[in-house]
Design a protein around this motif. Sequence first.
Motif, PDB file in Angstrom:
ATOM      1  N   GLU A 186      -3.411 -26.448   8.528  1.00 48.72           N
ATOM      2  CA  GLU A 186      -3.032 -26.170   7.124  1.00 48.72           C
ATOM      3  C   GLU A 186      -2.506 -24.752   6.928  1.00 48.72           C
ATOM      4  OE1 GLU A 186      -6.181 -26.698   8.104  1.00 48.72           O
ATOM      5  OE2 GLU A 186      -7.598 -25.417   7.004  1.00 48.72           O
ATOM      6  N   VAL A 187      -2.640 -23.916   7.950  1.00 50.47           N
ATOM      7  CA  VAL A 187      -2.122 -22.546   7.838  1.00 50.47           C
ATOM      8  C   VAL A 187      -0.631 -22.550   8.195  1.00 50.47           C
ATOM      9  CG1 VAL A 187      -2.274 -20.208   8.822  1.00 50.47           C
ATOM     10  CG2 VAL A 187      -4.367 -21.537   8.396  1.00 50.47           C
ATOM     11  N   ILE A 188       0.208 -22.001   7.297  1.00 54.19           N
ATOM     12  CA  ILE A 188       1.657 -21.955   7.559  1.00 54.19           C
ATOM     13  C   ILE A 188       1.918 -20.782   8.503  1.00 54.19           C
ATOM     14  CG2 ILE A 188       3.944 -21.743   6.477  1.00 54.19           C
ATOM     15  CD1 ILE A 188       2.454 -22.503   3.816  1.00 54.19           C
ATOM     16  N   LYS A 189       2.742 -20.971   9.525  1.00 49.13           N
ATOM     17  CA  LYS A 189       2.989 -19.881  10.473  1.00 49.13           C
ATOM     18  C   LYS A 189       4.451 -19.835  10.908  1.00 49.13           C
ATOM     19  CE  LYS A 189       0.459 -22.976  13.390  1.00 49.13           C
ATOM     20  NZ  LYS A 189      -0.721 -23.570  12.810  1.00 49.13           N
ATOM     21  N   SER A 200      -1.688 -12.305   7.298  1.00 51.79           N
ATOM     22  CA  SER A 200      -1.717 -13.453   6.387  1.00 51.79           C
ATOM     23  C   SER A 200      -1.428 -13.015   4.967  1.00 51.79           C
ATOM     24  CB  SER A 200      -3.112 -14.088   6.350  1.00 51.79           C
ATOM     25  OG  SER A 200      -3.670 -14.175   7.635  1.00 51.79           O
ATOM     26  N   VAL A 201      -0.676 -13.840   4.254  1.00 54.67           N
ATOM     27  CA  VAL A 201      -0.606 -13.725   2.797  1.00 54.67           C
ATOM     28  C   VAL A 201      -1.493 -14.848   2.264  1.00 54.67           C
ATOM     29  CG1 VAL A 201       0.825 -13.970   0.738  1.00 54.67           C
ATOM     30  CG2 VAL A 201       1.693 -12.714   2.721  1.00 54.67           C
ATOM     31  N   VAL A 202      -2.550 -14.472   1.563  1.00 54.52           N
ATOM     32  CA  VAL A 202      -3.496 -15.461   1.052  1.00 54.52           C
ATOM     33  C   VAL A 202      -3.267 -15.607  -0.450  1.00 54.52           C
ATOM     34  CG1 VAL A 202      -5.926 -16.095   0.884  1.00 54.52           C
ATOM     35  CG2 VAL A 202      -5.143 -14.664   2.796  1.00 54.52           C
ATOM     36  N   LYS A 249      -4.152 -20.714  -0.356  1.00 53.60           N
ATOM     37  CA  LYS A 249      -3.119 -21.141   0.595  1.00 53.60           C
ATOM     38  C   LYS A 249      -2.848 -19.970   1.528  1.00 53.60           C
ATOM     39  CE  LYS A 249       1.770 -21.926   0.343  1.00 53.60           C
ATOM     40  NZ  LYS A 249       2.891 -21.926  -0.590  1.00 53.60           N
ATOM     41  N   VAL A 250      -2.832 -20.221   2.827  1.00 53.36           N
ATOM     42  CA  VAL A 250      -2.655 -19.119   3.772  1.00 53.36           C
ATOM     43  C   VAL A 250      -1.334 -19.272   4.520  1.00 53.36           C
ATOM     44  CG1 VAL A 250      -3.654 -17.883   5.735  1.00 53.36           C
ATOM     45  CG2 VAL A 250      -5.163 -19.026   4.096  1.00 53.36           C
TER      46      VAL A 250
END
Length: 500
Positions: free
Chosen positions: A17-20, A84-86, A94-95
Amino acid sequence: MSQQRLNNEILENLPAEVIKPAYDRNEVTTGIVHLGIGAFHRAHQAWYTENRIAAGEKDWGIVGASLRSAGVRDQLVPQNGLYSVVEKSNAGTKVQIIGAVSDVFVGPESPQQLLELLAQESVRIVSLTITEKGYCHDPASGNLNPQHPDVVHDLANPQTPKSALGYIVGALALRKERGLPGFTVLSCDNLPSNGKLLGKVLSQYAAQVDAQGENQGLAAWIAENTTTPATMVDRIVPATTDADREELEAILGCRDEAAVMAEPFSQWVVEDNFLRGRPEWDKAGATFVDDVEVYELIKLRLLNGSHSMLAYSGYLAGCETVADVMAVPAFNKLALHFMQTEATTSIDVPADFDIAAYQAELIERFENRALRHRTWQIAMDGSQKIPQRWLGTLRHQLANEGPIEVLSFALANWIRYVSAVDEKGEAIEVSDPLAAELKALCDQHQSEGPQALTAAFLAFTPVFGDDLRNSERLQQAVAGWLDKLQAEGTQACVEKYFSI
Ligand code: CS2
Protein backbone atom coordinates in the motif's frame (compact mmCIF):
# COMPACT_ATOMS: atom_id res chain seq x y z
CA MET A 1 13.98 1.46 17.34
CA SER A 2 14.89 -0.83 14.43
CA GLN A 3 18.31 -0.16 12.95
CA GLN A 4 17.17 -0.60 9.36
CA ARG A 5 16.84 2.72 7.58
CA LEU A 6 14.82 3.41 4.48
CA ASN A 7 17.12 3.19 1.43
CA ASN A 8 17.29 2.05 -2.21
CA GLU A 9 17.84 -1.59 -1.28
CA ILE A 10 14.76 -2.05 0.83
CA LEU A 11 12.35 -0.14 -1.39
CA GLU A 12 10.96 -3.31 -2.92
CA ASN A 13 10.29 -4.87 0.48
CA LEU A 14 7.94 -2.12 1.57
CA PRO A 15 4.26 -3.00 2.03
CA ALA A 16 2.18 -2.91 -1.15
CA GLU A 17 0.00 0.00 0.00
CA VAL A 18 3.03 2.30 0.18
CA ILE A 19 3.52 4.24 -3.09
CA LYS A 20 7.16 4.23 -4.22
CA PRO A 21 9.34 5.34 -7.14
CA ALA A 22 8.74 2.96 -10.04
CA TYR A 23 11.45 4.51 -12.24
CA ASP A 24 15.20 3.91 -12.32
CA ARG A 25 16.67 6.55 -10.02
CA ASN A 26 20.08 6.16 -11.68
CA GLU A 27 18.74 7.65 -14.88
CA VAL A 28 17.71 10.92 -13.24
CA THR A 29 19.97 13.96 -13.73
CA THR A 30 20.02 17.19 -11.76
CA GLY A 31 18.00 20.09 -13.18
CA ILE A 32 17.02 21.78 -9.93
CA VAL A 33 19.00 22.87 -6.90
CA HIS A 34 16.78 23.69 -3.95
CA LEU A 35 18.09 25.95 -1.19
CA GLY A 36 16.46 25.39 2.20
CA ILE A 37 15.43 21.75 1.98
CA GLY A 38 13.06 21.69 4.95
CA ALA A 39 9.85 19.77 5.48
CA PHE A 40 7.77 22.10 3.33
CA HIS A 41 9.84 21.64 0.17
CA ARG A 42 9.85 17.88 0.61
CA ALA A 43 6.05 17.76 0.90
CA HIS A 44 5.40 20.30 -1.83
CA GLN A 45 7.69 21.12 -4.76
CA ALA A 46 9.63 17.84 -4.53
CA TRP A 47 6.33 15.94 -4.38
CA TYR A 48 5.09 17.62 -7.59
CA THR A 49 8.48 16.99 -9.21
CA GLU A 50 8.38 13.31 -8.23
CA ASN A 51 5.22 12.95 -10.30
CA ARG A 52 6.95 14.44 -13.36
CA ILE A 53 10.11 12.35 -12.98
CA ALA A 54 7.92 9.25 -12.71
CA ALA A 55 6.21 10.36 -15.95
CA GLY A 56 9.59 10.39 -17.72
CA GLU A 57 10.94 13.92 -17.22
CA LYS A 58 14.21 12.53 -15.94
CA ASP A 59 16.33 15.65 -16.33
CA TRP A 60 14.60 17.44 -13.48
CA GLY A 61 16.11 15.67 -10.48
CA ILE A 62 16.67 17.75 -7.35
CA VAL A 63 19.77 18.28 -5.25
CA GLY A 64 18.90 19.98 -1.97
CA ALA A 65 21.02 22.27 0.14
CA SER A 66 20.83 23.48 3.72
CA LEU A 67 22.32 26.87 4.40
CA ARG A 68 22.59 26.34 8.15
CA SER A 69 22.65 22.95 9.83
CA ALA A 70 23.51 19.44 8.69
CA GLY A 71 20.31 17.97 10.15
CA VAL A 72 18.42 17.24 6.92
CA ARG A 73 21.54 15.94 5.16
CA ASP A 74 22.11 13.51 8.05
CA GLN A 75 18.52 12.36 7.76
CA LEU A 76 18.39 12.03 3.97
CA VAL A 77 21.80 11.01 2.68
CA PRO A 78 21.98 7.68 4.60
CA GLN A 79 18.59 6.95 3.00
CA ASN A 80 19.86 7.64 -0.58
CA GLY A 81 17.70 10.77 -0.49
CA LEU A 82 14.50 8.74 -0.03
CA TYR A 83 11.80 9.88 2.37
CA SER A 84 8.07 9.49 2.97
CA VAL A 85 5.32 12.03 2.53
CA VAL A 86 2.64 10.95 4.99
CA GLU A 87 -0.73 12.45 4.17
CA LYS A 88 -2.87 12.61 7.28
CA SER A 89 -6.52 13.44 7.62
CA ASN A 90 -9.60 12.20 9.38
CA ALA A 91 -10.02 9.87 6.40
CA GLY A 92 -6.78 8.04 7.25
CA THR A 93 -3.12 7.93 6.31
CA LYS A 94 -1.47 7.57 2.91
CA VAL A 95 2.27 7.04 2.53
CA GLN A 96 4.32 7.87 -0.57
CA ILE A 97 8.09 7.47 -0.86
CA ILE A 98 9.71 10.25 -2.85
CA GLY A 99 12.84 9.61 -4.94
CA ALA A 100 13.27 13.06 -6.55
CA VAL A 101 16.07 14.22 -4.22
CA SER A 102 19.43 12.61 -4.99
CA ASP A 103 21.73 14.45 -2.59
CA VAL A 104 21.94 17.19 0.02
CA PHE A 105 24.76 19.72 0.41
CA VAL A 106 25.43 21.65 3.60
CA GLY A 107 26.52 25.21 2.80
CA PRO A 108 28.61 25.93 5.90
CA GLU A 109 30.56 22.64 5.46
CA SER A 110 31.41 23.03 1.80
CA PRO A 111 30.53 26.44 0.37
CA GLN A 112 32.78 26.02 -2.68
CA GLN A 113 31.13 22.76 -3.67
CA LEU A 114 27.70 24.30 -3.37
CA LEU A 115 28.75 27.27 -5.52
CA GLU A 116 30.11 24.85 -8.14
CA LEU A 117 26.92 22.81 -8.06
CA LEU A 118 24.86 25.94 -8.66
CA ALA A 119 27.15 26.85 -11.53
CA GLN A 120 26.64 23.47 -13.29
CA GLU A 121 25.13 23.96 -16.72
CA SER A 122 22.44 21.30 -16.26
CA VAL A 123 20.98 23.27 -13.35
CA ARG A 124 18.20 25.35 -14.86
CA ILE A 125 16.12 26.16 -11.80
CA VAL A 126 17.33 27.25 -8.37
CA SER A 127 14.38 27.21 -6.02
CA LEU A 128 14.09 28.54 -2.50
CA THR A 129 12.25 27.92 0.75
CA ILE A 130 14.42 29.97 3.06
CA THR A 131 11.59 31.53 5.10
CA GLU A 132 10.84 35.23 5.24
CA LYS A 133 14.02 36.12 7.09
CA GLY A 134 16.23 34.40 4.50
CA TYR A 135 15.71 37.25 2.02
CA CYS A 136 17.84 39.61 4.17
CA HIS A 137 15.38 42.39 3.47
CA ASP A 138 13.62 44.98 5.52
CA PRO A 139 10.10 43.51 5.84
CA ALA A 140 8.43 46.92 5.99
CA SER A 141 10.05 48.32 2.79
CA GLY A 142 10.95 45.17 0.85
CA ASN A 143 14.46 46.50 0.17
CA LEU A 144 17.70 44.62 0.80
CA ASN A 145 18.98 45.37 4.29
CA PRO A 146 22.63 46.26 3.60
CA GLN A 147 23.37 46.04 7.34
CA HIS A 148 22.11 42.47 7.60
CA PRO A 149 25.02 40.49 9.13
CA ASP A 150 24.86 37.83 6.39
CA VAL A 151 24.91 40.47 3.65
CA VAL A 152 27.89 42.21 5.25
CA HIS A 153 29.64 38.86 5.61
CA ASP A 154 28.92 37.66 2.07
CA LEU A 155 30.02 40.86 0.39
CA ALA A 156 33.32 40.61 2.24
CA ASN A 157 33.67 36.83 1.68
CA PRO A 158 32.14 35.95 -1.71
CA GLN A 159 33.84 32.52 -1.80
CA THR A 160 32.22 31.37 1.43
CA PRO A 161 28.74 32.87 1.50
CA LYS A 162 26.13 32.28 4.18
CA SER A 163 22.97 33.69 2.62
CA ALA A 164 20.97 32.42 -0.33
CA LEU A 165 21.63 35.76 -2.04
CA GLY A 166 25.39 35.30 -1.63
CA TYR A 167 25.21 31.80 -3.14
CA ILE A 168 22.96 32.73 -6.04
CA VAL A 169 24.86 35.85 -7.04
CA GLY A 170 28.20 34.04 -6.51
CA ALA A 171 27.09 31.16 -8.77
CA LEU A 172 25.77 33.55 -11.41
CA ALA A 173 29.11 35.39 -11.35
CA LEU A 174 30.84 32.04 -12.08
CA ARG A 175 28.44 31.38 -14.94
CA LYS A 176 29.04 34.81 -16.41
CA GLU A 177 32.80 34.29 -16.20
CA ARG A 178 32.54 30.85 -17.84
CA GLY A 179 30.19 31.92 -20.63
CA LEU A 180 27.36 29.71 -19.29
CA PRO A 181 23.68 30.63 -19.32
CA GLY A 182 21.88 31.75 -16.16
CA PHE A 183 18.96 30.05 -14.43
CA THR A 184 15.45 30.66 -13.12
CA VAL A 185 15.33 31.57 -9.44
CA LEU A 186 12.06 30.36 -7.96
CA SER A 187 10.92 31.67 -4.60
CA CYS A 188 8.54 29.30 -2.83
CA ASP A 189 8.21 31.34 0.35
CA ASN A 190 5.10 32.97 1.78
CA LEU A 191 5.81 36.53 0.74
CA PRO A 192 3.61 38.76 -1.38
CA SER A 193 5.02 39.23 -4.89
CA ASN A 194 7.77 36.84 -3.86
CA GLY A 195 9.22 36.78 -7.39
CA LYS A 196 9.48 40.56 -7.60
CA LEU A 197 10.87 40.81 -4.09
CA LEU A 198 13.52 38.20 -4.87
CA GLY A 199 14.42 39.92 -8.16
CA LYS A 200 14.80 43.19 -6.30
CA VAL A 201 17.01 41.94 -3.46
CA LEU A 202 19.13 39.95 -5.92
CA SER A 203 19.71 43.02 -8.09
CA GLN A 204 20.39 45.24 -5.07
CA TYR A 205 22.87 42.68 -3.78
CA ALA A 206 24.53 42.31 -7.20
CA ALA A 207 24.78 46.11 -7.45
CA GLN A 208 26.77 46.09 -4.21
CA VAL A 209 29.13 43.47 -5.67
CA ASP A 210 29.48 45.65 -8.77
CA ALA A 211 30.16 48.69 -6.61
CA GLN A 212 33.07 46.88 -4.96
CA GLY A 213 34.57 46.82 -8.44
CA GLU A 214 34.95 43.04 -8.38
CA ASN A 215 32.70 42.11 -11.22
CA GLN A 216 31.72 45.04 -13.42
CA GLY A 217 28.40 44.58 -15.17
CA LEU A 218 27.30 41.67 -12.99
CA ALA A 219 24.01 43.26 -11.97
CA ALA A 220 23.11 43.95 -15.62
CA TRP A 221 24.13 40.41 -16.66
CA ILE A 222 21.97 38.92 -13.94
CA ALA A 223 18.99 41.03 -14.98
CA GLU A 224 19.36 39.61 -18.52
CA ASN A 225 20.14 36.03 -17.55
CA THR A 226 17.69 35.18 -14.78
CA THR A 227 13.97 35.22 -14.24
CA THR A 228 12.25 35.20 -10.86
CA PRO A 229 8.68 33.93 -11.34
CA ALA A 230 6.19 34.51 -8.56
CA THR A 231 4.57 31.53 -6.85
CA MET A 232 1.81 30.88 -4.38
CA VAL A 233 2.58 27.76 -2.38
CA ASP A 234 0.14 26.07 -0.06
CA ARG A 235 0.23 22.91 1.99
CA ILE A 236 0.09 22.56 5.75
CA VAL A 237 3.22 20.68 6.81
CA PRO A 238 3.81 20.66 10.57
CA ALA A 239 7.22 19.81 11.98
CA THR A 240 7.65 16.01 12.18
CA THR A 241 7.71 14.62 15.72
CA ASP A 242 9.28 11.45 17.16
CA ALA A 243 5.79 10.04 17.63
CA ASP A 244 5.14 10.56 13.89
CA ARG A 245 8.35 8.69 13.02
CA GLU A 246 7.43 5.81 15.29
CA GLU A 247 3.95 5.53 13.85
CA LEU A 248 5.44 5.44 10.35
CA GLU A 249 8.00 2.83 11.33
CA ALA A 250 5.13 0.51 12.21
CA ILE A 251 3.75 0.95 8.68
CA LEU A 252 7.04 0.78 6.72
CA GLY A 253 8.86 -1.81 8.80
CA CYS A 254 11.94 0.40 8.64
CA ARG A 255 13.03 3.74 10.01
CA ASP A 256 12.57 6.95 8.04
CA GLU A 257 14.32 9.85 9.78
CA ALA A 258 13.42 12.29 6.99
CA ALA A 259 9.66 11.70 6.80
CA VAL A 260 7.30 14.66 6.48
CA MET A 261 3.67 14.88 7.59
CA ALA A 262 1.20 16.79 5.41
CA GLU A 263 -2.46 17.39 4.84
CA PRO A 264 -3.98 15.90 1.66
CA PHE A 265 -4.63 19.41 0.26
CA SER A 266 -1.91 20.98 -1.85
CA GLN A 267 -1.90 23.99 -4.16
CA TRP A 268 0.77 25.64 -6.27
CA VAL A 269 0.13 28.61 -8.54
CA VAL A 270 3.14 29.63 -10.58
CA GLU A 271 3.89 32.53 -12.93
CA ASP A 272 4.94 30.94 -16.21
CA ASN A 273 8.20 32.78 -16.73
CA PHE A 274 11.02 30.24 -16.84
CA LEU A 275 14.32 30.97 -18.52
CA ARG A 276 15.41 27.50 -19.57
CA GLY A 277 12.34 25.29 -19.30
CA ARG A 278 10.59 23.68 -16.38
CA PRO A 279 8.99 20.38 -15.42
CA GLU A 280 5.38 20.02 -16.52
CA TRP A 281 4.24 20.58 -12.96
CA ASP A 282 0.77 21.48 -14.30
CA LYS A 283 0.31 17.79 -15.13
CA ALA A 284 0.97 17.09 -11.45
CA GLY A 285 -1.71 19.55 -10.27
CA ALA A 286 0.08 22.92 -10.29
CA THR A 287 -1.51 25.90 -12.07
CA PHE A 288 0.46 28.18 -14.37
CA VAL A 289 -0.88 31.70 -14.74
CA ASP A 290 0.33 35.08 -16.00
CA ASP A 291 -0.32 36.86 -12.73
CA VAL A 292 -0.01 35.15 -9.35
CA GLU A 293 -0.48 38.24 -7.23
CA VAL A 294 -4.15 37.91 -6.38
CA TYR A 295 -3.78 34.22 -5.44
CA GLU A 296 -0.89 35.13 -3.16
CA LEU A 297 -2.91 37.88 -1.50
CA ILE A 298 -5.89 35.60 -0.96
CA LYS A 299 -3.71 32.89 0.51
CA LEU A 300 -1.54 35.15 2.66
CA ARG A 301 -4.34 37.26 4.06
CA LEU A 302 -6.91 34.47 4.58
CA LEU A 303 -4.88 31.36 5.37
CA ASN A 304 -1.69 32.75 6.86
CA GLY A 305 -3.45 35.78 8.37
CA SER A 306 -5.91 33.55 10.23
CA HIS A 307 -3.17 31.08 11.10
CA SER A 308 -1.10 33.73 12.86
CA MET A 309 -4.17 35.20 14.57
CA LEU A 310 -5.13 31.73 15.84
CA ALA A 311 -1.52 30.95 16.78
CA TYR A 312 -0.94 33.90 19.15
CA SER A 313 -4.40 33.99 20.66
CA GLY A 314 -4.66 30.20 20.78
CA TYR A 315 -1.25 29.81 22.41
CA LEU A 316 -2.22 32.35 25.09
CA ALA A 317 -5.50 30.49 25.61
CA GLY A 318 -3.47 27.36 26.36
CA CYS A 319 -4.05 25.49 23.05
CA GLU A 320 -1.16 23.42 21.75
CA THR A 321 -2.26 22.89 18.16
CA VAL A 322 -4.36 24.67 15.56
CA ALA A 323 -6.90 21.82 15.71
CA ASP A 324 -7.15 22.40 19.49
CA VAL A 325 -7.87 26.09 18.92
CA MET A 326 -10.48 25.25 16.30
CA ALA A 327 -12.18 22.86 18.73
CA VAL A 328 -13.11 25.89 20.87
CA PRO A 329 -16.36 27.10 19.26
CA ALA A 330 -15.69 30.81 19.84
CA PHE A 331 -12.28 30.62 18.13
CA ASN A 332 -13.68 28.56 15.29
CA LYS A 333 -16.32 31.21 14.60
CA LEU A 334 -13.78 33.98 14.97
CA ALA A 335 -11.60 32.45 12.25
CA LEU A 336 -14.41 32.44 9.70
CA HIS A 337 -15.60 35.88 10.81
CA PHE A 338 -12.07 37.26 10.32
CA MET A 339 -11.81 35.80 6.82
CA GLN A 340 -15.25 37.02 5.78
CA THR A 341 -14.97 40.53 7.13
CA GLU A 342 -11.45 41.92 7.41
CA ALA A 343 -9.38 39.65 5.16
CA THR A 344 -11.64 39.08 2.15
CA THR A 345 -12.92 42.63 1.85
CA SER A 346 -9.33 43.90 1.59
CA ILE A 347 -8.82 42.02 -1.71
CA ASP A 348 -10.23 42.47 -5.19
CA VAL A 349 -11.27 38.83 -5.49
CA PRO A 350 -11.79 37.76 -9.12
CA ALA A 351 -15.45 37.25 -9.94
CA ASP A 352 -14.94 33.61 -10.86
CA PHE A 353 -13.13 32.74 -7.60
CA ASP A 354 -15.48 30.99 -5.15
CA ILE A 355 -14.27 32.71 -2.01
CA ALA A 356 -16.99 31.25 0.23
CA ALA A 357 -15.93 27.73 -0.73
CA TYR A 358 -12.27 28.71 -0.16
CA GLN A 359 -13.08 30.01 3.34
CA ALA A 360 -15.08 26.90 4.22
CA GLU A 361 -12.25 24.69 3.01
CA LEU A 362 -9.74 26.61 5.14
CA ILE A 363 -11.86 26.06 8.24
CA GLU A 364 -11.96 22.35 7.51
CA ARG A 365 -8.19 22.24 6.92
CA PHE A 366 -7.53 23.99 10.23
CA GLU A 367 -9.81 21.49 11.97
CA ASN A 368 -7.77 18.48 10.75
CA ARG A 369 -7.14 16.63 14.00
CA ALA A 370 -4.84 14.09 12.39
CA LEU A 371 -2.15 16.79 12.06
CA ARG A 372 -0.48 18.25 15.13
CA HIS A 373 0.38 21.73 13.90
CA ARG A 374 1.66 23.55 16.95
CA THR A 375 0.56 27.12 17.61
CA TRP A 376 4.12 27.73 18.81
CA GLN A 377 5.51 26.75 15.39
CA ILE A 378 3.27 29.21 13.54
CA ALA A 379 3.97 31.91 16.16
CA MET A 380 7.67 31.84 15.21
CA ASP A 381 9.18 34.83 13.39
CA GLY A 382 6.15 37.09 13.87
CA SER A 383 8.19 40.20 13.10
CA GLN A 384 8.86 38.77 9.63
CA LYS A 385 5.39 37.37 8.99
CA ILE A 386 3.04 40.02 10.34
CA PRO A 387 3.76 42.73 7.73
CA GLN A 388 2.53 40.58 4.83
CA ARG A 389 -0.11 38.60 6.70
CA TRP A 390 -1.88 41.37 8.61
CA LEU A 391 -0.65 44.84 7.85
CA GLY A 392 -1.68 45.04 4.18
CA THR A 393 -5.20 44.12 5.29
CA LEU A 394 -5.09 46.65 8.11
CA ARG A 395 -3.83 49.45 5.87
CA HIS A 396 -6.61 48.72 3.42
CA GLN A 397 -9.29 48.74 6.11
CA LEU A 398 -7.94 51.89 7.77
CA ALA A 399 -7.90 53.73 4.45
CA ASN A 400 -11.47 52.65 3.73
CA GLU A 401 -12.90 52.92 7.23
CA GLY A 402 -13.43 49.16 7.16
CA PRO A 403 -13.45 46.69 10.07
CA ILE A 404 -10.23 46.23 12.10
CA GLU A 405 -11.48 44.54 15.28
CA VAL A 406 -9.99 41.07 14.77
CA LEU A 407 -6.59 42.27 13.59
CA SER A 408 -6.36 44.73 16.49
CA PHE A 409 -7.18 41.84 18.80
CA ALA A 410 -4.54 39.73 17.02
CA LEU A 411 -1.91 42.46 17.35
CA ALA A 412 -2.63 42.83 21.07
CA ASN A 413 -2.17 39.06 21.46
CA TRP A 414 1.11 39.21 19.56
CA ILE A 415 2.35 41.99 21.84
CA ARG A 416 1.48 39.88 24.85
CA TYR A 417 3.16 36.86 23.25
CA VAL A 418 6.46 38.62 22.57
CA SER A 419 6.57 39.87 26.17
CA ALA A 420 7.67 36.23 26.66
CA VAL A 421 5.38 35.60 29.63
CA ASP A 422 2.05 33.79 29.24
CA GLU A 423 -1.24 34.35 31.04
CA LYS A 424 -0.20 32.04 33.87
CA GLY A 425 3.05 33.90 34.38
CA GLU A 426 5.08 31.15 32.69
CA ALA A 427 7.89 31.83 30.24
CA ILE A 428 7.23 31.65 26.49
CA GLU A 429 10.14 30.60 24.31
CA VAL A 430 9.81 33.33 21.68
CA SER A 431 11.62 32.42 18.46
CA ASP A 432 12.05 35.53 16.32
CA PRO A 433 15.10 37.32 14.90
CA LEU A 434 13.85 40.49 16.64
CA ALA A 435 12.81 38.75 19.90
CA ALA A 436 15.23 40.78 22.04
CA GLU A 437 14.09 44.15 20.66
CA LEU A 438 10.42 43.21 21.01
CA LYS A 439 10.86 42.02 24.58
CA ALA A 440 12.76 45.21 25.39
CA LEU A 441 9.81 47.26 24.12
CA CYS A 442 7.51 45.32 26.46
CA ASP A 443 9.86 45.61 29.41
CA GLN A 444 10.26 49.36 28.92
CA HIS A 445 6.63 50.27 28.40
CA GLN A 446 4.44 47.63 30.03
CA SER A 447 4.32 49.43 33.37
CA GLU A 448 3.21 52.64 31.61
CA GLY A 449 -0.06 51.00 30.58
CA PRO A 450 -1.69 49.77 27.34
CA GLN A 451 -1.69 53.13 25.56
CA ALA A 452 2.05 53.65 25.94
CA LEU A 453 2.82 50.03 25.11
CA THR A 454 0.71 50.18 21.94
CA ALA A 455 2.29 53.48 20.86
CA ALA A 456 5.78 52.03 21.35
CA PHE A 457 4.94 49.00 19.18
CA LEU A 458 3.24 50.95 16.40
CA ALA A 459 6.36 53.15 16.27
CA PHE A 460 8.59 50.08 15.79
CA THR A 461 9.51 50.76 12.15
CA PRO A 462 10.96 47.36 11.11
CA VAL A 463 7.50 45.84 11.46
CA PHE A 464 5.03 48.73 11.20
CA GLY A 465 6.83 51.09 8.81
CA ASP A 466 6.34 54.74 9.60
CA ASP A 467 2.65 55.15 8.80
CA LEU A 468 0.67 53.00 11.22
CA ARG A 469 1.76 54.99 14.27
CA ASN A 470 -0.34 57.85 12.87
CA SER A 471 -3.60 55.95 13.07
CA GLU A 472 -5.45 57.02 16.18
CA ARG A 473 -8.12 54.44 15.39
CA LEU A 474 -5.62 51.57 15.38
CA GLN A 475 -3.89 52.92 18.49
CA GLN A 476 -7.19 52.96 20.43
CA ALA A 477 -8.32 49.56 19.17
CA VAL A 478 -5.07 47.75 20.08
CA ALA A 479 -4.73 49.51 23.43
CA GLY A 480 -8.35 48.63 24.22
CA TRP A 481 -7.68 44.96 23.56
CA LEU A 482 -4.47 44.96 25.58
CA ASP A 483 -6.44 46.31 28.49
CA LYS A 484 -9.15 43.66 28.18
CA LEU A 485 -6.70 40.81 27.57
CA GLN A 486 -4.78 41.70 30.67
CA ALA A 487 -7.92 41.89 32.80
CA GLU A 488 -9.85 38.94 31.41
CA GLY A 489 -7.55 36.63 29.44
CA THR A 490 -7.65 35.72 25.76
CA GLN A 491 -10.24 32.95 25.68
CA ALA A 492 -12.71 34.84 27.86
CA CYS A 493 -12.30 37.86 25.58
CA VAL A 494 -13.03 35.84 22.44
CA GLU A 495 -16.09 34.33 24.08
CA LYS A 496 -17.40 37.60 25.51
CA TYR A 497 -16.60 40.25 22.91
CA PHE A 498 -16.92 38.38 19.64
CA SER A 499 -20.48 37.14 19.97
CA ILE A 500 -20.69 36.24 16.30
C1 CS2 B 1 2.09 28.76 8.66
C2 CS2 B 1 2.45 28.30 7.26
O1 CS2 B 1 4.00 28.35 9.97
C3 CS2 B 1 3.29 29.22 9.47
O2 CS2 B 1 3.51 30.40 9.63
O3 CS2 B 1 1.14 29.77 8.58
O4 CS2 B 1 3.57 27.53 7.25
C4 CS2 B 1 1.29 27.55 6.59
O5 CS2 B 1 1.05 26.32 7.21
C5 CS2 B 1 1.55 27.33 5.13
O6 CS2 B 1 1.81 28.56 4.52
C6 CS2 B 1 0.38 26.63 4.46
O7 CS2 B 1 0.57 26.64 3.10
